[in-house]
Write an enzyme that holds these catalytic residues in place. Structure first.
Site, PDB file in Angstrom:
ATOM      1  N   SER A 142      76.223  68.286  59.556  1.00  0.00           N
ATOM      2  CA  SER A 142      76.911  68.791  58.373  1.00  0.00           C
ATOM      3  C   SER A 142      78.396  68.499  58.502  1.00  0.00           C
ATOM      4  O   SER A 142      78.901  68.272  59.609  1.00  0.00           O
ATOM      5  CB  SER A 142      76.691  70.308  58.248  1.00  0.00           C
ATOM      6  OG  SER A 142      77.526  70.876  57.267  1.00  0.00           O
TER       7      SER A 142
ATOM      8  N   TYR B  83      77.325  79.371  60.665  1.00  0.00           N
ATOM      9  CA  TYR B  83      76.646  78.107  60.369  1.00  0.00           C
ATOM     10  C   TYR B  83      77.390  76.939  61.022  1.00  0.00           C
ATOM     11  O   TYR B  83      76.778  76.066  61.649  1.00  0.00           O
ATOM     12  CB  TYR B  83      76.562  77.907  58.856  1.00  0.00           C
ATOM     13  CG  TYR B  83      75.978  76.582  58.446  1.00  0.00           C
ATOM     14  CD1 TYR B  83      74.638  76.284  58.692  1.00  0.00           C
ATOM     15  CD2 TYR B  83      76.758  75.621  57.805  1.00  0.00           C
ATOM     16  CE1 TYR B  83      74.103  75.068  58.322  1.00  0.00           C
ATOM     17  CE2 TYR B  83      76.220  74.399  57.419  1.00  0.00           C
ATOM     18  CZ  TYR B  83      74.895  74.125  57.678  1.00  0.00           C
ATOM     19  OH  TYR B  83      74.357  72.913  57.317  1.00  0.00           O
TER      20      TYR B  83
END
Length: 258
Positions: free
Chosen positions: A133, A146
């Protein structure tokens, strides 16, 4: 011989698009996901399926055994795509939520990969690809848990690549940035009344999951796979900015109005 590739997180988004695409490119696709109803849907679409819950060590073990049996102990590609996000200020995140975030996004991926390497190493070839990501490159307020899991995935992938040097197995990371998928809808928000949302500028540069496919093709098929594949303009820009900007300047940019 048809090359077998296991893709995790195939219920929607990148995983489903990748499974459909690689099947048309001649790969034998094993599509893995967590929910029984999604398994049924994938089977109706004609896929070989594997039920896999990365948060459950026994499920990971059973899935790996099934993949090895299905492929006759010869797996070419592993696309570690499954994952989810926990969003919210660090002060609102419990230890249990933190552990679950890492259990799915990192610990399960590690376990699955190690269990499947015996089906790859004897053949002197293969590709292991992780969906990381932009949050594996930088972090922002209220996405720290996250981001921590993706930073860790990046480090783990770098180590795996070095440890597999000389085996014929190449290891890559795909760093998508904002895509239209169910990921945001499935985020576990620690503050339901104050959900974390993407800034408007990110929405302007959002792409569909299909944008990942050229990167995936290169990672699977090029003789010299890249270490990292930024996908969207946001991912490319942040990769450059992290290299060029002083940390405090980057902090100010990423804090936004927080």
């Amino acid at each position: 011989m048809q090359k077998a590739v296991l893709i995790t997180g195939c219920s929607s988004g990148i995983g489903l698009v990748a499974a459909q695409d690689l099947r048309t490119r001649g790969y034998r696709v094993l599509a893995a996901c967590r929910k029984p109803q999604d398994i049924d849907t994938l089977q109706q679409m004609g896929f070989e399926t594997v039920q896999l819950d990365l948060d459950d060590p026994k499920s990971v073990e059973q899935a790996a055994d099934e993949v090895i049996a299905l492929t006759g102990n010869r797996l070419y590609g592993l696309f570690n795509n499954a994952g989810f996000g926990v969003y919210g200020p660090l002060s609102t995140i419990s230890r249990g939520q933190f552990e679950k975030q890492f259990s799915t996004n990192l610990f399960g991926t590690h376990q699955l990969t190690q269990l499947l390497l015996p089906a790859m190493l004897p053949h002197g070839e293969g590709r292991i690809i992780q969906t990381s990501s932009v949050m594996g490159l930088i972090t922002t307020p209220r996405r720290g848990v996250y981001a921590a899991s993706k930073f860790a995935l990046e480090a783990w992938s770098d180590t795996l690549r070095m440890e597999l040097h000389g085996t014929g197995i190449q290891v890559s990371l795909i760093e998508p940035g904002p895509l239209t998928s169910n990921f945001t809808a499935n985020v576990n928000q620690s503050q339901a009344d104050q959900p974390v949302e993407n800034p408007g500028i990110a929405r302007r540069f959002t792409l569909t999951p299909e944008a990942v496919l050229p990167k995936l093709h290169h990672a699977l098929e090029n003789p010299r796979a890249r270490l990292r594949y930024p996908v969207t303009l946001v991912a490319h820009a942040l990769t450059v900015l992290k290299r060029l900007l002083p940390a405090r300047v980057l902090d100010k940019l990423l804090r936004g109005n927080s």
